[in-house]
Design a protein around this motif. Structure first.
Motif, PDB file in Angstrom:
ATOM      1  N   GLY A   1     -14.821 -19.945  -6.462  1.00 28.22           N
ATOM      2  CA  GLY A   1     -15.888 -20.636  -7.200  1.00 28.22           C
ATOM      3  C   GLY A   1     -15.861 -20.318  -8.692  1.00 28.22           C
ATOM      4  O   GLY A   1     -15.881 -21.220  -9.535  1.00 28.22           O
TER       5      GLY A   1
ATOM      6  N   LYS B   1      -5.725  -8.620  -1.170  1.00 31.05           N
ATOM      7  CA  LYS B   1      -5.557  -7.197  -1.444  1.00 31.05           C
ATOM      8  C   LYS B   1      -6.894  -6.548  -1.783  1.00 31.05           C
ATOM      9  O   LYS B   1      -7.752  -7.182  -2.404  1.00 31.05           O
TER      10      LYS B   1
ATOM     11  N   ARG C   1      -9.245  -1.969  -4.962  1.00 29.56           N
ATOM     12  CA  ARG C   1      -9.114  -0.531  -5.230  1.00 29.56           C
ATOM     13  C   ARG C   1      -7.651  -0.099  -5.210  1.00 29.56           C
ATOM     14  O   ARG C   1      -7.301   0.938  -5.729  1.00 29.56           O
TER      15      ARG C   1
ATOM     16  N   PRO D   1     -19.121  -7.339  -5.288  1.00 26.51           N
ATOM     17  CA  PRO D   1     -19.997  -7.334  -4.122  1.00 26.51           C
ATOM     18  C   PRO D   1     -21.293  -6.592  -4.423  1.00 26.51           C
ATOM     19  O   PRO D   1     -21.305  -5.599  -5.159  1.00 26.51           O
TER      20      PRO D   1
HETATM   21  C1  LIG Z   1     -19.728 -12.545  -4.089  1.00 19.35           C
HETATM   22  S1  LIG Z   1     -18.167 -12.740  -3.328  1.00 19.35           S
HETATM   23  C2  LIG Z   1     -17.189 -13.391  -4.669  1.00 19.35           C
HETATM   24  C3  LIG Z   1     -17.207 -14.843  -4.806  1.00 19.35           C
HETATM   25  C4  LIG Z   1     -16.147 -15.416  -5.701  1.00 19.35           C
HETATM   26  N1  LIG Z   1     -16.114 -14.781  -6.996  1.00 19.35           N
HETATM   27  C5  LIG Z   1     -16.375 -16.904  -5.864  1.00 19.35           C
HETATM   28  O1  LIG Z   1     -16.902 -17.315  -6.904  1.00 19.35           O
HETATM   29  O2  LIG Z   1     -16.076 -17.669  -4.952  1.00 19.35           O
HETATM   30  C6  LIG Z   1     -17.553 -11.089  -3.214  1.00 19.35           C
HETATM   31  C7  LIG Z   1     -16.142 -11.005  -2.721  1.00 19.35           C
HETATM   32  O3  LIG Z   1     -15.688  -9.659  -2.820  1.00 19.35           O
HETATM   33  C8  LIG Z   1     -14.714  -9.469  -1.826  1.00 19.35           C
HETATM   34  N2  LIG Z   1     -14.481  -8.015  -1.695  1.00 19.35           N
HETATM   35  C9  LIG Z   1     -15.342  -7.057  -1.273  1.00 19.35           C
HETATM   36  N3  LIG Z   1     -14.775  -5.843  -1.349  1.00 19.35           N
HETATM   37  C10 LIG Z   1     -13.509  -6.022  -1.806  1.00 19.35           C
HETATM   38  C11 LIG Z   1     -12.426  -5.147  -2.092  1.00 19.35           C
HETATM   39  N4  LIG Z   1     -12.543  -3.826  -1.936  1.00 19.35           N
HETATM   40  N5  LIG Z   1     -11.277  -5.677  -2.565  1.00 19.35           N
HETATM   41  C12 LIG Z   1     -11.151  -7.008  -2.732  1.00 19.35           C
HETATM   42  N6  LIG Z   1     -12.138  -7.894  -2.476  1.00 19.35           N
HETATM   43  C13 LIG Z   1     -13.314  -7.411  -2.023  1.00 19.35           C
HETATM   44  C14 LIG Z   1     -15.300 -10.158  -0.612  1.00 19.35           C
HETATM   45  O4  LIG Z   1     -14.279 -10.487   0.318  1.00 19.35           O
HETATM   46  C15 LIG Z   1     -15.936 -11.402  -1.264  1.00 19.35           C
HETATM   47  O5  LIG Z   1     -15.062 -12.508  -1.218  1.00 19.35           O
END
Ligand SMILES: C[S@@+](CC[C@H](N)C(=O)[O-])C[C@H]1O[C@@H](n2cnc3c(N)ncnc32)[C@H](O)[C@@H]1O
Length: 320
Positions: free
Chosen positions: A14, A62, A65, A83
């Motif tokens: 998004g 991936k 971190r 998140p």
């Molecule tokens: C609020 S959503 C992001 C939405 C995205 N920016 C969009 O506009 O469509 C948060 C995202 O963080 C990802 N996420 C959470 N912990 C993560 C990690 N340790 N490494 C990579 N992605 C992570 C989740 O899978 C999720 O897709």
């Protein structure tokens, strides 16, 4: 000039679509921005499958971190809809964020990249609740960490319904500027549909198949308790929809998630309607993963049109 972009927590894209531009939504064309996404990562393989079906560049599946700064090309803008975990601020003087488990605080992953790659800008996004988290202590500390990473910071709570999106979704945008001049020039976009919100009915589909309707049993169960609780959240289709969430995959009549009441029958949104409510264009492909996964990725996303407006204001300071 092209601005290179790195996108952390890219989900199904998004924010990335919004900063890229060049898409249609509800008869409006959102022009292309002079940006190029050079690196994107998310650890949810279903979201990244959707992402990779919709962009010519590819993202990585991936854990951020584990992404070393050496894996990331030089870039001008870092994106991160980090998140919305709860922040631990244990009794400390002075208070600090996540002191016990900094690695667990994913927002620090953005700071790490800002400190090493030093992009000119960053855009972070989060839920409204971030402003009040930890008795209002977390947010100022997050801003402080961004500032200490070398940035001038501006933030604003924006509602997607004020920007031509048929959904009331309030999100905090935090923008960081390496140069003070850029910081001074930047203003957040002004609301464009404050008085004339786009109604939900604009994006609903016809001829909905049976599986999206709730059973008589579910409806009876909901009606028995409705007088006691705020349940059966049927939407007024003349107004923007309430916020949709990743829970849409499990929406039930006994939850507070938005549903529709049409001709006396209750139903959930289709995944395509959820994408429409979030302002994804009609040609955004969802079908590569199960419907549950589609709802989840779409419900988690930043509305591309809202992100486009924020990005457009950022582009203004570069071209003026
Ligand atoms: C609020 S959503 C992001 C939405 C995205 N920016 C969009 O506009 O469509 C948060 C995202 O963080 C990802 N996420 C959470 N912990 C993560 C990690 N340790 N490494 C990579 N992605 C992570 C989740 O899978 C999720 O897709």
């Amino acid at each position: 000039m092209t601005l290179n972009v790195t996108s952390f927590f890219c989900g199904c894209g998004g924010m990335d679509l919004g900063i890229q531009g060049n898409f249609n939504y509800l008869k409006n064309f959102y022009k292309k921005h002079p940006t190029k996404i050079v690196y994107a990562a998310d650890f949810d393989s279903y979201a990244t499958t959707i992402y990779n079906n919709n962009f010519s560049h590819k993202c990585e599946t991936k854990d951020v971190r584990k992404v070393s700064d050496k894996d990331i090309p030089a870039h001008d803008i870092l994106l991160g809809g980090f998140p919305c975990q709860s922040f631990s601020i244990v009794a400390q003087n002075p208070p600090r964020l996540g002191i016990k488990d900094e690695k667990g605080q994913l927002f620090f992953e953005m700071c790490r990249i800002l400190q090493t790659k030093k992009p000119r800008f960053f855009i972070a996004e989060n839920v409204k609740g971030l402003l009040s988290a930890n008795k209002k202590k977390a947010f100022p500390l997050i801003i402080k960490h961004f500032e200490e990473s070398g940035y001038f910071v501006k933030w604003k709570l924006l509602n997607s319904a004020d920007f031509g999106v048929p959904q009331k979704r309030e999100r905090v945008f935090i923008l960081g500027f390496k140069n003070e001049k850029d910081y001074q020039k930047f203003s957040f976009p002004e609301a464009i549909t404050k008085e004339n919100h786009v109604p939900l009915k604009t994006v609903l589909q016809d001829n909905i198949i049976e599986k999206y309707y709730f059973s008589d049993r579910a409806v009876e169960g909901m009606k028995r308790v409705q007088h006691k609780m705020n349940k059966g959240r049927s939407q007024n289709i003349e107004l923007p929809c309430n916020t949709i969430s990743a829970h849409l995959s499990k929406v039930s009549l006994n939850s507070t998630d938005p549903v529709l009441l049409e001709d006396g029958k209750y139903r959930r949104f289709t995944p395509r309607e959820a994408a429409n409510i979030q302002s994804f264009p009609d040609d955004f492909h969802l079908e590569s993963v199960s419907e549950n996964r589609q709802y989840r990725a779409i419900g988690n996303a930043v509305p591309p049109v809202l992100m486009w407006h924020v990005s457009n204001s950022l582009m203004d300071i570069i071209t003026t």
